[in-house]
Design a protein around this motif. Structure first.
Motif, PDB file in Angstrom:
ATOM      1  N   ASN A 110       0.806  -1.226   0.000  1.00 58.54           N
ATOM      2  CA  ASN A 110       0.000   0.000   0.000  1.00 58.54           C
ATOM      3  C   ASN A 110       0.834   1.268   0.000  1.00 58.54           C
ATOM      4  OD1 ASN A 110      -2.475   1.302  -0.126  1.00 58.54           O
ATOM      5  ND2 ASN A 110      -2.736   1.360   2.090  1.00 58.54           N
ATOM      6  N   PHE A 111       2.169   1.150  -0.003  1.00 54.69           N
ATOM      7  CA  PHE A 111       3.064   2.287  -0.232  1.00 54.69           C
ATOM      8  C   PHE A 111       3.773   2.031  -1.559  1.00 54.69           C
ATOM      9  CE2 PHE A 111       2.592   2.897   4.310  1.00 54.69           C
ATOM     10  CZ  PHE A 111       2.797   4.260   4.511  1.00 54.69           C
ATOM     11  N   ARG A 112       3.800   3.024  -2.409  1.00 52.78           N
ATOM     12  CA  ARG A 112       4.380   2.820  -3.752  1.00 52.78           C
ATOM     13  C   ARG A 112       5.839   2.353  -3.694  1.00 52.78           C
ATOM     14  NH1 ARG A 112       0.550   6.778  -4.531  1.00 52.78           N
ATOM     15  NH2 ARG A 112      -0.796   6.508  -6.358  1.00 52.78           N
ATOM     16  N   ALA A 113       6.634   2.937  -2.802  1.00 45.27           N
ATOM     17  CA  ALA A 113       8.048   2.556  -2.723  1.00 45.27           C
ATOM     18  C   ALA A 113       8.204   1.105  -2.256  1.00 45.27           C
ATOM     19  CB  ALA A 113       8.800   3.504  -1.796  1.00 45.27           C
ATOM     20  N   HIS A 114       7.316   0.653  -1.365  1.00 38.63           N
ATOM     21  CA  HIS A 114       7.375  -0.740  -0.917  1.00 38.63           C
ATOM     22  C   HIS A 114       6.955  -1.682  -2.042  1.00 38.63           C
ATOM     23  CE1 HIS A 114       7.185  -4.268   1.544  1.00 38.63           C
ATOM     24  NE2 HIS A 114       5.868  -4.370   1.492  1.00 38.63           N
ATOM     25  N   ILE A 115       5.948  -1.291  -2.818  1.00 38.16           N
ATOM     26  CA  ILE A 115       5.538  -2.093  -3.973  1.00 38.16           C
ATOM     27  C   ILE A 115       6.719  -2.281  -4.919  1.00 38.16           C
ATOM     28  CG2 ILE A 115       4.049  -2.132  -6.007  1.00 38.16           C
ATOM     29  CD1 ILE A 115       2.003  -0.519  -4.313  1.00 38.16           C
ATOM     30  N   ALA A 164      -4.833  -2.156  -8.500  1.00 34.12           N
ATOM     31  CA  ALA A 164      -6.004  -1.313  -8.738  1.00 34.12           C
ATOM     32  C   ALA A 164      -6.944  -1.315  -7.546  1.00 34.12           C
ATOM     33  CB  ALA A 164      -6.743  -1.792  -9.985  1.00 34.12           C
ATOM     34  N   VAL A 165      -6.880  -2.377  -6.750  1.00 30.06           N
ATOM     35  CA  VAL A 165      -7.683  -2.497  -5.525  1.00 30.06           C
ATOM     36  C   VAL A 165      -6.766  -3.006  -4.420  1.00 30.06           C
ATOM     37  CG1 VAL A 165      -9.875  -2.883  -6.726  1.00 30.06           C
ATOM     38  CG2 VAL A 165      -8.416  -4.835  -6.139  1.00 30.06           C
ATOM     39  N   PRO A 166      -7.128  -2.801  -3.163  1.00 32.54           N
ATOM     40  CA  PRO A 166      -6.259  -3.246  -2.074  1.00 32.54           C
ATOM     41  C   PRO A 166      -6.086  -4.763  -2.040  1.00 32.54           C
ATOM     42  CG  PRO A 166      -7.921  -1.701  -1.270  1.00 32.54           C
ATOM     43  CD  PRO A 166      -8.307  -2.067  -2.665  1.00 32.54           C
ATOM     44  N   THR A 167      -4.888  -5.183  -1.637  1.00 26.83           N
ATOM     45  CA  THR A 167      -4.588  -6.600  -1.415  1.00 26.83           C
ATOM     46  C   THR A 167      -4.760  -6.888   0.071  1.00 26.83           C
ATOM     47  OG1 THR A 167      -2.993  -6.629  -3.229  1.00 26.83           O
ATOM     48  CG2 THR A 167      -2.822  -8.386  -1.592  1.00 26.83           C
ATOM     49  N   PHE A 168      -5.802  -7.629   0.428  1.00 26.16           N
ATOM     50  CA  PHE A 168      -6.079  -7.916   1.831  1.00 26.16           C
ATOM     51  C   PHE A 168      -5.640  -9.328   2.211  1.00 26.16           C
ATOM     52  CE2 PHE A 168      -9.411  -4.603   1.242  1.00 26.16           C
ATOM     53  CZ  PHE A 168      -9.076  -3.788   2.314  1.00 26.16           C
ATOM     54  N   PHE A 189      -3.907   3.556  -0.823  1.00 23.51           N
ATOM     55  CA  PHE A 189      -5.312   3.532  -0.411  1.00 23.51           C
ATOM     56  C   PHE A 189      -5.375   4.047   1.022  1.00 23.51           C
ATOM     57  CE2 PHE A 189      -4.738   0.003  -3.417  1.00 23.51           C
ATOM     58  CZ  PHE A 189      -5.662   0.358  -4.399  1.00 23.51           C
ATOM     59  N   PRO A 190      -5.875   5.256   1.253  1.00 27.25           N
ATOM     60  CA  PRO A 190      -5.953   5.787   2.614  1.00 27.25           C
ATOM     61  C   PRO A 190      -6.995   5.043   3.446  1.00 27.25           C
ATOM     62  CG  PRO A 190      -6.929   7.323   1.046  1.00 27.25           C
ATOM     63  CD  PRO A 190      -6.306   6.227   0.236  1.00 27.25           C
ATOM     64  N   PRO A 191      -7.024   5.300   4.770  1.00 27.99           N
ATOM     65  CA  PRO A 191      -7.845   4.496   5.674  1.00 27.99           C
ATOM     66  C   PRO A 191      -9.303   4.332   5.281  1.00 27.99           C
ATOM     67  CG  PRO A 191      -6.322   5.791   6.955  1.00 27.99           C
ATOM     68  CD  PRO A 191      -6.141   6.226   5.533  1.00 27.99           C
ATOM     69  N   ALA A 192     -10.007   5.408   4.966  1.00 25.14           N
ATOM     70  CA  ALA A 192     -11.439   5.280   4.656  1.00 25.14           C
ATOM     71  C   ALA A 192     -11.662   4.453   3.393  1.00 25.14           C
ATOM     72  CB  ALA A 192     -12.070   6.662   4.506  1.00 25.14           C
ATOM     73  N   GLY A 246     -14.387  -2.328  17.034  1.00 27.81           N
ATOM     74  CA  GLY A 246     -13.264  -3.049  17.622  1.00 27.81           C
ATOM     75  C   GLY A 246     -12.415  -3.804  16.631  1.00 27.81           C
ATOM     76  N   ASP A 247     -12.897  -3.918  15.387  1.00 31.52           N
ATOM     77  CA  ASP A 247     -12.069  -4.567  14.360  1.00 31.52           C
ATOM     78  C   ASP A 247     -10.872  -3.684  14.021  1.00 31.52           C
ATOM     79  OD1 ASP A 247     -13.753  -6.717  14.283  1.00 31.52           O
ATOM     80  OD2 ASP A 247     -14.659  -6.216  12.353  1.00 31.52           O
ATOM     81  N   LEU A 248      -9.792  -4.331  13.576  1.00 32.55           N
ATOM     82  CA  LEU A 248      -8.559  -3.640  13.204  1.00 32.55           C
ATOM     83  C   LEU A 248      -8.297  -3.808  11.713  1.00 32.55           C
ATOM     84  CD1 LEU A 248      -5.937  -4.558  15.968  1.00 32.55           C
ATOM     85  CD2 LEU A 248      -6.770  -2.266  15.430  1.00 32.55           C
ATOM     86  N   VAL A 249      -7.838  -2.731  11.080  1.00 33.42           N
ATOM     87  CA  VAL A 249      -7.386  -2.809   9.693  1.00 33.42           C
ATOM     88  C   VAL A 249      -5.999  -2.179   9.629  1.00 33.42           C
ATOM     89  CG1 VAL A 249      -7.811  -2.170   7.301  1.00 33.42           C
ATOM     90  CG2 VAL A 249      -9.747  -2.710   8.808  1.00 33.42           C
ATOM     91  N   LEU A 250      -4.979  -3.022   9.380  1.00 36.13           N
ATOM     92  CA  LEU A 250      -3.611  -2.532   9.228  1.00 36.13           C
ATOM     93  C   LEU A 250      -3.431  -2.015   7.806  1.00 36.13           C
ATOM     94  CD1 LEU A 250      -3.517  -4.340  11.793  1.00 36.13           C
ATOM     95  CD2 LEU A 250      -1.174  -4.936  11.145  1.00 36.13           C
TER      96      LEU A 250
END
Length: 276
Positions: free
Chosen positions: A75-80, A89-93, A213-216, A231-235
């Motif tokens: 989710n960070f371009r440099a890490h990708i 194109a969509v988040p990898t969960f 992809f920002p938090p929301a 109470g759910d977490l999203v890293l």
């Protein structure tokens, strides 16, 4: 406001702090508090009128029993780029369980045969504060209870042993979280940074406004396939600088101290213990 879970005399206590120190809310943990429909009002009243927490109380992971722990990879371009992947194109969960979580000062305990490639991944974690299912980005933004610090420690040899990441990502007690949850009204991720240090050496540092992809948006995409609950977490993903992306690769060893920090929230300080 800062929410936390303290431990005292064998029990846990959720606290709220608006600047005068942590005070008891009556809930057993932050996620227990968030499951109350009026949690915001309860936290505000507690921060003003609640019983102060004794100084002898220790601090533990604020979220104790989430129904879901979802993580976003890449989710960070440099890490990708450092991992040799294309921009998604969509988040990898991927998912973890509550057993994966551990405290902000807990040792990371492993056996010698568990892994030879323990890697760091400093991350901002989003704490969900309301039910979400097929929710819009705006609805998801309103449903964010707050933010905390996490490290998605990864057993790379386990992770890459198959095409599925699960066994390298969901190892028991390897994802430190905390020390507090800063409520969404008091924290704007775009104004802060995430940092990781190993034995005092900075190995990761990036502004959080570099998130693809920002938090929301992450919560929006996740809510399309699963119900998110208080109470759910999203890293949210890690920046460049992981050990597996280096040449030569570099991994954590017994006795090393791992520090994970998000400015405006706080610091995790975990020692790696690989038992002989």
């Amino acid at each position: 406001m800062r929410l936390a879970t303290h431990q005292l005399d064998g029990r846990t206590i959720a606290t709220a702090d608006s600047g005068s120190g942590p005070r008891c809310t009556g809930a057993a943990s932050v996620d227990d508090l968030l499951r109350q429909a009026d949690w915001r009002d309860t936290a505000r009243r507690a921060a003003e009128q609640g019983e102060p927490v004794p100084e002898s109380a220790g601090i533990v992971a604020p979220i104790r029993t989430p129904a879901k722990v979802l993580c976003c990879g890449l989710n960070f371009r440099a890490h990708i780029e450092e991992m040799g992947r294309g921009v998604p194109a969509v988040p990898t969960f991927f998912a973890k369980w509550a057993d994966t979580l551990t405290g902000p000062a807990a040792d990371i305990d492993l056996e010698p045969g568990d892994t030879a490639q323990l890697d760091w991944e400093a991350e901002l974690a989003v704490v969900v504060g309301a039910d979400l299912r097929r929710a819009s980005v705006a609805e998801c933004a309103d449903a964010i209870a707050g933010y905390t610090v996490s490290n998605d420690l990864s057993l790379r040899d386990r992770q890459w042993a198959t095409t599925q990441w699960l066994s390298g990502k969901a190892w028991d007690a390897t994802t430190p979280v905390g020390p507090v949850v800063v409520t969404a009204d008091a924290f704007d991720p775009a104004e802060h940074t995430v940092t990781c240090r190993v034995d005092g050496e900075t190995v990761q540092h990036a502004p959080l406004d570099d998130l693809l992809f920002p938090p929301a948006e992450l919560l929006h995409h996740a809510s399309m396939f699963t119900r998110l609950r208080p109470g759910d977490l999203v890293l949210t993903g890690t920046p460049a600088g992981v050990g597996a992306g280096r040449d030569p690769q570099r991994f954590l060893a017994d006795g090393q101290v791992l520090e994970t920090e998000v400015s405006g929230i706080g610091l995790l300080r975990n020692t790696i213990r690989i038992r002989s």
